[in-house]
Design a protein around this motif. Structure first.
Motif, PDB file in Angstrom:
ATOM      1  N   PRO A 118       0.768  -1.193   0.086  1.00 46.40           N
ATOM      2  CA  PRO A 118       0.092  -0.091   0.048  1.00 46.40           C
ATOM      3  C   PRO A 118       0.850   1.304   0.010  1.00 46.40           C
ATOM      4  O   PRO A 118       0.352   2.424  -0.314  1.00 46.40           O
ATOM      5  CB  PRO A 118      -0.697   0.037   1.296  1.00 46.40           C
ATOM      6  CG  PRO A 118       0.074  -0.966   2.004  1.00 46.40           C
ATOM      7  CD  PRO A 118       0.567  -2.159   1.145  1.00 46.40           C
ATOM      8  N   ASP A 119       2.274   1.166   0.436  1.00 49.97           N
ATOM      9  CA  ASP A 119       2.889   2.452   0.405  1.00 49.97           C
ATOM     10  C   ASP A 119       3.446   2.799  -0.766  1.00 49.97           C
ATOM     11  O   ASP A 119       4.199   3.798  -1.116  1.00 49.97           O
ATOM     12  CB  ASP A 119       4.286   1.948   1.540  1.00 49.97           C
ATOM     13  CG  ASP A 119       3.500   2.112   2.804  1.00 49.97           C
ATOM     14  OD1 ASP A 119       2.713   2.847   3.393  1.00 49.97           O
ATOM     15  OD2 ASP A 119       4.382   1.467   3.512  1.00 49.97           O
ATOM     16  N   LEU A 120       3.257   1.740  -1.903  1.00 46.19           N
ATOM     17  CA  LEU A 120       3.973   2.007  -3.158  1.00 46.19           C
ATOM     18  C   LEU A 120       2.886   1.849  -4.062  1.00 46.19           C
ATOM     19  O   LEU A 120       3.017   1.449  -5.468  1.00 46.19           O
ATOM     20  CB  LEU A 120       5.062   0.813  -3.309  1.00 46.19           C
ATOM     21  CG  LEU A 120       6.049   1.273  -2.541  1.00 46.19           C
ATOM     22  CD1 LEU A 120       7.259  -0.060  -2.640  1.00 46.19           C
ATOM     23  CD2 LEU A 120       6.889   2.432  -2.816  1.00 46.19           C
ATOM     24  N   SER A 121       1.489   2.313  -3.800  1.00 44.38           N
ATOM     25  CA  SER A 121       0.663   2.124  -4.870  1.00 44.38           C
ATOM     26  C   SER A 121      -0.246   3.341  -4.612  1.00 44.38           C
ATOM     27  O   SER A 121      -0.736   3.751  -3.564  1.00 44.38           O
ATOM     28  CB  SER A 121      -0.222   0.812  -4.520  1.00 44.38           C
ATOM     29  OG  SER A 121      -1.430   0.693  -5.246  1.00 44.38           O
ATOM     30  N   TRP A 122      -0.656   3.916  -5.766  1.00 48.32           N
ATOM     31  CA  TRP A 122      -1.397   5.239  -5.782  1.00 48.32           C
ATOM     32  C   TRP A 122      -2.483   4.932  -6.596  1.00 48.32           C
ATOM     33  O   TRP A 122      -2.664   4.250  -7.823  1.00 48.32           O
ATOM     34  CB  TRP A 122      -0.672   6.396  -6.492  1.00 48.32           C
ATOM     35  CG  TRP A 122       0.623   6.802  -5.780  1.00 48.32           C
ATOM     36  CD1 TRP A 122       0.487   7.715  -4.999  1.00 48.32           C
ATOM     37  CD2 TRP A 122       1.684   5.908  -5.745  1.00 48.32           C
ATOM     38  NE1 TRP A 122       2.312   7.776  -4.407  1.00 48.32           N
ATOM     39  CE2 TRP A 122       2.839   6.711  -4.884  1.00 48.32           C
ATOM     40  CE3 TRP A 122       2.407   4.786  -6.326  1.00 48.32           C
ATOM     41  CZ2 TRP A 122       3.882   6.432  -4.542  1.00 48.32           C
ATOM     42  CZ3 TRP A 122       3.583   4.357  -6.036  1.00 48.32           C
ATOM     43  CH2 TRP A 122       4.297   5.238  -5.106  1.00 48.32           C
ATOM     44  N   LYS A 123      -3.993   5.460  -6.253  1.00 45.90           N
ATOM     45  CA  LYS A 123      -5.067   5.301  -6.954  1.00 45.90           C
ATOM     46  C   LYS A 123      -5.916   6.460  -6.536  1.00 45.90           C
ATOM     47  O   LYS A 123      -6.003   7.190  -5.851  1.00 45.90           O
ATOM     48  CB  LYS A 123      -5.949   4.027  -6.066  1.00 45.90           C
ATOM     49  CG  LYS A 123      -5.083   2.630  -5.959  1.00 45.90           C
ATOM     50  CD  LYS A 123      -6.120   1.856  -5.095  1.00 45.90           C
ATOM     51  CE  LYS A 123      -5.212   0.635  -4.621  1.00 45.90           C
ATOM     52  NZ  LYS A 123      -3.905   1.176  -3.654  1.00 45.90           N
ATOM     53  N   LYS A 124      -6.888   6.626  -7.814  1.00 43.69           N
ATOM     54  CA  LYS A 124      -7.918   7.759  -7.746  1.00 43.69           C
ATOM     55  C   LYS A 124      -9.094   7.230  -8.604  1.00 43.69           C
ATOM     56  O   LYS A 124      -8.923   6.501  -9.867  1.00 43.69           O
ATOM     57  CB  LYS A 124      -7.455   9.063  -8.216  1.00 43.69           C
ATOM     58  CG  LYS A 124      -8.453  10.084  -8.232  1.00 43.69           C
ATOM     59  CD  LYS A 124      -7.656  11.189  -8.685  1.00 43.69           C
ATOM     60  CE  LYS A 124      -8.892  12.416  -8.247  1.00 43.69           C
ATOM     61  NZ  LYS A 124      -8.546  13.695  -8.150  1.00 43.69           N
ATOM     62  N   ASN A 125     -10.274   6.885  -8.060  1.00 42.14           N
ATOM     63  CA  ASN A 125     -11.258   5.962  -8.663  1.00 42.14           C
ATOM     64  C   ASN A 125     -12.431   6.703  -8.481  1.00 42.14           C
ATOM     65  O   ASN A 125     -13.100   7.074  -7.374  1.00 42.14           O
ATOM     66  CB  ASN A 125     -11.522   4.589  -7.691  1.00 42.14           C
ATOM     67  CG  ASN A 125     -12.012   3.851  -8.498  1.00 42.14           C
ATOM     68  OD1 ASN A 125     -13.267   4.185  -9.359  1.00 42.14           O
ATOM     69  ND2 ASN A 125     -12.047   2.454  -8.318  1.00 42.14           N
ATOM     70  N   ALA A 126     -12.946   7.196  -9.736  1.00 42.66           N
ATOM     71  CA  ALA A 126     -14.305   7.961  -9.712  1.00 42.66           C
ATOM     72  C   ALA A 126     -15.384   6.765  -9.929  1.00 42.66           C
ATOM     73  O   ALA A 126     -16.762   7.357  -9.488  1.00 42.66           O
ATOM     74  CB  ALA A 126     -14.436   8.922 -10.797  1.00 42.66           C
TER      75      ALA A 126
END
Length: 130
Positions: free
Chosen positions: A112-120
């Motif tokens: 989780p420290d190396l994962s970026w997300k943005k979800n609409a």
């Protein structure tokens, strides 16, 4: 964040309906009850260039990778993998009647420290189910 990816040899075109297979895998993933609908991604990627085993033109493969976020036990990941592998194996049964097909699956847990997300998509689906 469950992301399921299949890479497949181009010589499977016309022999496998990958859209239908993606939908079968999606249904199996959702049946586990471990993942939120808005996060599930299932995709198939055609590999035009490949070299398999003894290089016979008939040799074909599907390599499956399932990346999941932390929070599921090893047992839950194993049960999910068993269910997915059974679904795909059954769907592809005719391919196993030849000595030219290989199927693999690996499940990886995402740091989780190396994962970026943005979800609409999440807000829309959450509102619809409320």
């Amino acid at each position: 964040m469950p992301h399921f990816t299949m890479e497949y040899s181009a010589n499977l075109d016309g022999r496998v309906d990958f859209t239908a297979l993606c939908q079968e895998i999606h249904a199996t993933i959702m049946e586990t009850g471990l993942f939120e609908l808005g996060a599930v991604r299932v995709r198939a990627i055609r590999c035009e260039s490949y070299a398999v085993a003894d290089l016979l033109a008939e040799n074909a493969f599907i390599d499956m990778s399932f990346r999941v976020g932390v929070g599921r036990s090893k047992g839950e990941r194993k049960t999910t993998g068993d269910a997915i592998f059974a679904t795909v194996t059954e769907y592809l049964a005719p391919l196993f009647e030849t000595p030219h097909f290989a199927l693999t699956l690996e499940i990886r847990e995402i740091d989780p420290d190396l994962s970026w997300k943005k979800n609409a998509i999440h807000p829309r689906l959450r509102a619809a189910s409320a």
